[in-house]
Design an enzyme around this catalytic site. Structure first.
Site, PDB file in Angstrom:
ATOM      1  N   TYR A 144       1.122  -1.455  -0.100  1.00  0.00           N
ATOM      2  CA  TYR A 144      -0.161   0.120   0.240  1.00  0.00           C
ATOM      3  C   TYR A 144       0.828   0.928   0.043  1.00  0.00           C
ATOM      4  O   TYR A 144       0.357   2.143  -0.832  1.00  0.00           O
ATOM      5  CB  TYR A 144      -1.318   0.015   1.011  1.00  0.00           C
ATOM      6  CG  TYR A 144      -1.550   1.486   1.385  1.00  0.00           C
ATOM      7  CD1 TYR A 144      -2.635   1.660   0.709  1.00  0.00           C
ATOM      8  CD2 TYR A 144      -1.282   1.953   2.837  1.00  0.00           C
ATOM      9  CE1 TYR A 144      -3.122   2.949   0.640  1.00  0.00           C
ATOM     10  CE2 TYR A 144      -1.500   3.777   2.535  1.00  0.00           C
ATOM     11  CZ  TYR A 144      -2.603   3.788   1.510  1.00  0.00           C
ATOM     12  OH  TYR A 144      -2.845   5.209   1.980  1.00  0.00           O
ATOM     13  N   VAL A 188      -7.886   2.996  13.382  1.00  0.00           N
ATOM     14  CA  VAL A 188      -8.170   2.013  14.671  1.00  0.00           C
ATOM     15  C   VAL A 188      -8.992   3.407  14.882  1.00  0.00           C
ATOM     16  O   VAL A 188     -10.130   2.289  15.857  1.00  0.00           O
ATOM     17  CB  VAL A 188      -6.634   2.903  15.283  1.00  0.00           C
ATOM     18  CG1 VAL A 188      -6.778   4.590  15.235  1.00  0.00           C
ATOM     19  CG2 VAL A 188      -7.214   2.389  16.885  1.00  0.00           C
TER      20      VAL A 188
HETATM   21  N1  UDP Z   1      -4.882   0.017  16.319  1.00  0.00           N
HETATM   22  C1  UDP Z   1      -4.366  -0.317  18.037  1.00  0.00           C
HETATM   23  N2  UDP Z   1      -5.384  -1.043  18.047  1.00  0.00           N
HETATM   24  C2  UDP Z   1      -6.120  -1.659  16.679  1.00  0.00           C
HETATM   25  C3  UDP Z   1      -5.688  -1.097  15.528  1.00  0.00           C
HETATM   26  C4  UDP Z   1      -4.844   0.120  15.988  1.00  0.00           C
HETATM   27  O1  UDP Z   1      -3.972  -0.314  19.059  1.00  0.00           O
HETATM   28  O2  UDP Z   1      -7.326  -2.944  16.705  1.00  0.00           O
HETATM   29  C5  UDP Z   1      -2.628   1.342  16.988  1.00  0.00           C
HETATM   30  C6  UDP Z   1      -1.780   1.186  16.300  1.00  0.00           C
HETATM   31  O3  UDP Z   1      -1.060   0.464  16.421  1.00  0.00           O
HETATM   32  C7  UDP Z   1      -1.232   2.425  15.519  1.00  0.00           C
HETATM   33  C8  UDP Z   1      -2.819   3.177  15.610  1.00  0.00           C
HETATM   34  O4  UDP Z   1      -3.773   3.052  15.745  1.00  0.00           O
HETATM   35  O5  UDP Z   1      -0.476   2.880  17.076  1.00  0.00           O
HETATM   36  C9  UDP Z   1      -3.641   3.617  14.275  1.00  0.00           C
HETATM   37  O6  UDP Z   1      -3.363   2.641  13.480  1.00  0.00           O
HETATM   38  P1  UDP Z   1      -4.203   2.754  12.548  1.00  0.00           P
HETATM   39  O7  UDP Z   1      -3.975   1.469  12.296  1.00  0.00           O
HETATM   40  O8  UDP Z   1      -5.037   3.201  12.396  1.00  0.00           O
HETATM   41  O9  UDP Z   1      -2.750   3.584  11.712  1.00  0.00           O
HETATM   42  P2  UDP Z   1      -1.604   3.565  11.474  1.00  0.00           P
HETATM   43  O10 UDP Z   1      -0.926   2.834  12.164  1.00  0.00           O
HETATM   44  O11 UDP Z   1      -1.466   2.973   9.751  1.00  0.00           O
HETATM   45  O12 UDP Z   1      -0.954   4.475  11.231  1.00  0.00           O
END
Ligand code: UDP
Length: 329
Positions: A144, A188
């Site tokens: 991605y 998240v």
């Molecule tokens: N996150 C979490 N639980 C979940 C999904 C995500 O704690 O079920 C946390 C993840 O570790 C990250 C943040 O939320 O620190 C944002 O995750 P997301 O996948 O939305 O975005 P990205 O990691 O791509 O920045």
């Protein structure tokens, strides 16, 4: 202005369409509804300023007729999410790279005045500098991120070679009402809001001290419009909130219980945009505080009623390929 928004029925795209219509522009949305939803623009259906075309952007000859006499193009159509990009890289290459190529060609042939690309902060991978400036090292960790970055390279190349007035906006963790709720395990907010509605624990990754530069969707939309109105081209700008917030703080604002799940490989402990450049050159400022943004989203929580409710077990199953392919460098 006459404007095209690709992916205009998606999360960010639909908020951008709302703003453009409110500002008096005529908007054509090109969307293939792979993840976009007509409901996102249901409230605009009676507007004479809006035209929605159910069309795939990946073939220039299929879309070029819509680009005649267009002033601004906002290219937001793309496939998102990490896990499916690892499983089906070809689909991501086609949508995000071929798709961007095709839209650029149509824009170039028709001589559009401004071309704004929705890029991803995932290009920085695990940054070594915080806040992270635009000239930080590029280190894409999964298809991605790679395909969005390749799209950005195309956009800037078309700017350089063909003098198409392009700008790439690297968005950091955009959140707000209508953030996507498809069956895929993803961002998240969707995960936590569905868990809140179901009164299930929030699945917090690691110890929840990791932080994200959560940027409210109307601020992002304002960055798109400000960029289009300017005469700056061939530039990259970070779009962030000016701050970074822990997952534990998000849980505190949402209220509820927690279930901890393992830390995911390839994931930064912090995302935090350096937004000096966009402030200085475009005079853009984020306006919505995190607390206000979360409160707005809670007022719209009904949107997530149909969203899947993830549990530690279903997340373990859904992220198998993530753990298998992205194990620590
Ligand atoms: N996150 C979490 N639980 C979940 C999904 C995500 O704690 O079920 C946390 C993840 O570790 C990250 C943040 O939320 O620190 C944002 O995750 P997301 O996948 O939305 O975005 P990205 O990691 O791509 O920045």
């Amino acid at each position: 202005m006459k404007v095209i928004v690709t992916g205009g029925c998606g999360f960010i795209g639909s908020h951008l369409v709302d703003r453009l219509i409110a500002d008096g522009h005529n908007v054509t949305v090109l969307d293939n509804f792979s993840t976009g939803r007509l409901e996102n623009l249901q409230h605009q259906m009676s507007s004479k300023q809006l035209q929605i075309q159910n069309i795939d952007i990946t073939k220039t000859d299929k879309i070029i007729s819509y680009f005649e006499n267009i002033d601004w193009v906002f290219h937001l159509a793309a496939l998102a999410d990490i896990v499916p990009s690892i499983q089906y890289p070809g689909k991501y290459f086609q949508a995000n790279v071929d798709g961007t190529f095709s839209v650029l060609e149509a824009a170039k042939e028709c001589g559009v005045k401004r071309f704004i690309y929705s890029a991803s902060s995932s290009c920085y991978g695990i940054p070594s500098i915080y806040p992270t400036p635009e000239n930080a090292e590029i280190s894409t960790k999964y298809p991605y991120a790679l395909t969005k970055y390749l799209g950005e390279e195309l956009v800037l190349h078309w700017g350089k070679v063909y003098k198409l007035p392009t700008v790439s906006l690297r968005l950091f963790n955009v959140y707000g009402p209508r953030s996507r709720t498809s069956g895929t395990y993803g961002a998240v907010f969707g995960v936590f809001l569905a868990q809140k509605l179901a009164r299930k624990p929030y699945t917090v990754v690691g110890d929840g001290t990791q932080t994200r530069d959560f940027t409210y969707v109307t601020d992002v939309v304002d960055a798109f419009v400000t960029t289009a109105q300017s005469d700056i081209s061939n530039e990259i700008f970070n779009v962030g909130s000016g701050n970074t917030y822990s997952i534990n703080y998000l849980v505190e604002l949402l209220g509820g219980t927690v279930a901890y799940i393992p830390k995911r490989p390839g994931e930064p402990d912090c995302t935090f945009a350096d937004i000096c450049k966009i402030r200085r050159i475009l005079g853009w400022e984020p306006k919505v505080s995190f607390e206000e943004g979360v409160s707005n989203i809670l007022k719209n929580i009904h949107y997530w009623r149909e969203a899947p409710v993830w549990t530690s077990d279903s997340i373990r199953e859904a992220t198998k390929d993530w753990f298998a392919f992205l194990s620590k460098d």
